[in-house]
Design a protein around this motif. Structure first.
Motif, PDB file in Angstrom:
ATOM      1  N   HIS A  25       0.854  -1.196   0.000  1.00  0.00           N
ATOM      2  CA  HIS A  25       0.000   0.000   0.000  1.00  0.00           C
ATOM      3  C   HIS A  25       0.887   1.241   0.000  1.00  0.00           C
ATOM      4  N   HIS A  27       1.198   4.761  -2.583  1.00  0.00           N
ATOM      5  CA  HIS A  27       0.767   5.519  -3.769  1.00  0.00           C
ATOM      6  C   HIS A  27       2.005   6.198  -4.331  1.00  0.00           C
ATOM      7  N   LEU A  63      -8.746  13.129   5.940  1.00  0.00           N
ATOM      8  CA  LEU A  63      -8.443  12.661   4.581  1.00  0.00           C
ATOM      9  C   LEU A  63      -8.603  13.762   3.523  1.00  0.00           C
ATOM     10  N   LEU A  67      -5.860  15.042   0.888  1.00  0.00           N
ATOM     11  CA  LEU A  67      -6.049  14.831  -0.556  1.00  0.00           C
ATOM     12  C   LEU A  67      -5.891  16.137  -1.337  1.00  0.00           C
ATOM     13  N   ASP A 177      -9.461   4.614  -4.663  1.00  0.00           N
ATOM     14  CA  ASP A 177      -9.000   5.486  -3.572  1.00  0.00           C
ATOM     15  C   ASP A 177      -9.668   6.851  -3.674  1.00  0.00           C
ATOM     16  N   SER A 178      -9.108   7.832  -2.980  1.00  0.00           N
ATOM     17  CA  SER A 178      -9.614   9.207  -2.885  1.00  0.00           C
ATOM     18  C   SER A 178     -10.779   9.312  -1.894  1.00  0.00           C
ATOM     19  N   HIS A 231      -6.273  -0.329   4.072  1.00  0.00           N
ATOM     20  CA  HIS A 231      -6.660   0.118   5.425  1.00  0.00           C
ATOM     21  C   HIS A 231      -7.581  -0.977   5.999  1.00  0.00           C
ATOM     22  N   ASP A 286       1.657   3.960   2.609  1.00  0.00           N
ATOM     23  CA  ASP A 286       0.598   4.819   2.063  1.00  0.00           C
ATOM     24  C   ASP A 286       1.182   5.985   1.251  1.00  0.00           C
ATOM     25  N   ASP A 287       1.386   7.132   1.875  1.00  0.00           N
ATOM     26  CA  ASP A 287       1.910   8.323   1.186  1.00  0.00           C
ATOM     27  C   ASP A 287       3.112   8.846   1.976  1.00  0.00           C
TER      28      ASP A 287
HETATM   29  N1  HPA Z   1      -6.946   6.952   1.044  1.00  0.00           N
HETATM   30  C1  HPA Z   1      -7.668   7.496   0.066  1.00  0.00           C
HETATM   31  N2  HPA Z   1      -7.122   8.104  -0.970  1.00  0.00           N
HETATM   32  C2  HPA Z   1      -5.792   8.184  -1.041  1.00  0.00           C
HETATM   33  C3  HPA Z   1      -4.994   7.631  -0.065  1.00  0.00           C
HETATM   34  C4  HPA Z   1      -5.594   6.953   1.015  1.00  0.00           C
HETATM   35  O1  HPA Z   1      -4.936   6.359   1.898  1.00  0.00           O
HETATM   36  N3  HPA Z   1      -3.717   7.893  -0.409  1.00  0.00           N
HETATM   37  C5  HPA Z   1      -3.738   8.533  -1.584  1.00  0.00           C
HETATM   38  N4  HPA Z   1      -5.001   8.713  -1.967  1.00  0.00           N
END
Ligand code: HPA
Ligand code: ZN
Length: 354
Positions: A25, A27, A63, A67, A177-178, A231, A286-287
């Motif tokens: 996981h 991105h 979130l 984003l 996602d998003s 997640h 994740d990021d």
């Molecule tokens: N969740 C939803 N959208 C996302 C995520 C995430 O963990 N990371 C990048 N875009």
């Protein structure tokens, strides 16, 4: 950047760093460090200051706040070389963090909507994957995420654009996602059915702390038939759901530092609870350019907070290979590599990290 990339090391984290790891996981766009984002924007003749690229707060207001910054930073990604540079940098960091295999997400609609052709994105990423492999790894595969806050028409059009690359073996899976609010898995049931028919492996995000987390998780199981959940940690509020996820051997890709920066907690207790409930839970980044650490940093943070033993860390590493979409022979080779590493580390590494 903190953690291992910042040079923090002790005996316990040394064990984590050398543990052969599988990232499920991450991105690619979330590995875009602020400095690289700024230099790409400048290279294409724009002013980095005007787009707020320096702002990477220590805590996000959930979130949606994250984003908005994540999409803003992507505008520097324009040509094939940009995607090559991004992917090469991630794979190099992943190698240093002990990753031997990664299934990496990318968000094509975040680029095609800005006029960047689909083929430009995947060609740059693919070339970087090949070159990293030729340099000794890590090996990697690509998972295309659809943006759940975009229209169904856009999702279908993106799937259509991806099919030639699926046929070439450049894209292994599809994800979602998003922004989850108002965008349930069932909105995309038709697209995912088409994708499965075309040979894509299937996963979906069910982010923590969403009002509809449990309902969306059930839809992932009952409507979509996912093979993995990104997640997914909120399943713990529904015993029957957790039991069903364990019974189906679905991987749950937890992201502790993401949880910390978005929701103020690593949710390390949830990780140990999921392990106790026999769920195939894994640790991921994740990021990482936004959340302060890559995969080894995530392992170290949970090991520290939950006082994990080395045996438990090895279980978490093996869970990821088990939940991966590797062919069985290669998967089993990596599982043996984890066992060999743990045995070779004994006796000096046989004590718990606590
Ligand atoms: N969740 C939803 N959208 C996302 C995520 C995430 O963990 N990371 C990048 N875009
Ligand atoms: Zn994610």
């Amino acid at each position: 950047m903190g953690g291992f990339e910042g040079g923090m090391l002790d005996a316990a984290s040394d064990f984590v760093l050398g543990l052969p790891k599988c990232e499920l996981h991450v991105h690619l766009e979330g590995t875009l460090e602020a400095e690289m984002a700024r230099s790409m924007v400048a290279r294409h003749g724009n002013d980095p200051a005007s787009v707020g690229l320096g702002e990477r707060p220590a805590a996000f207001a959930g979130l949606s706040d994250f984003l908005a910054r994540y999409y803003a930073a992507m505008q520097g990604l324009q040509d094939e070389d940009d995607f090559y540079e991004l992917t090469t940098a991630y794979l190099e960091t992943a190698r240093r963090q002990g990753v031997v295999y990664a299934e990496m997400f990318f968000d094509p609609q975040a680029h095609t909507s800005r006029g960047v052709p689909f083929g430009t994105v995947v060609s740059g990423i693919h070339r970087a994957q090949q070159d990293a492999l030729a340099r000794g790894g890590p090996d990697s595969a690509l998972v295309m995420c659809l943006l759940r806050d975009e229209s169904l028409d856009s999702a279908h059009a993106t799937l259509a654009e991806s099919l030639p690359y699926r046929d070439r073996g450049w894209i292994l899976g599809i994800g979602l996602d998003s922004d989850e609010r108002g965008n349930p898995p069932s909105k995309f049931a038709g697209v995912f059915e088409r994708a499965r028919g075309a040979g894509f492996r299937v996963t979906m995000h069910c982010d923590p702390r969403q009002e509809t987390s449990v309902a969306h998780l059930w839809e992932c199981l009952d409507v979509i038939g996912v093979e993995r959940i990104d997640h997914g940690i909120e399943c713990l509020s529904d015993d029957r759901l957790t039991g069903e996820i364990a019974r189906r051997r679905l991987g749950l890709t937890a992201c502790p530092l993401s949880n910390l920066r978005l929701y103020g907690t690593l949710m390390a207790d949830a990780v140990t609870e999921l392990m106790a409930r026999d769920v195939l839970v894994t640790l991921n980044s994740d990021d990482p350019a936004y959340f302060g650490g890559y995969i080894a940093d995530n392992f170290a943070a949970v090991a520290d907070e939950a006082h994990l033993t080395r045996a438990e860390l090895a279980v978490l590493a093996k869970n990821a290979f088990l939940a991966s979409w590797l062919a069985p022979a290669r998967r089993d080779g990596y599982l043996r590599a984890v066992d060999d590493y743990v045995s070779a580390a004994a006796p000096s590494h046989s004590a718990p990290t606590r």
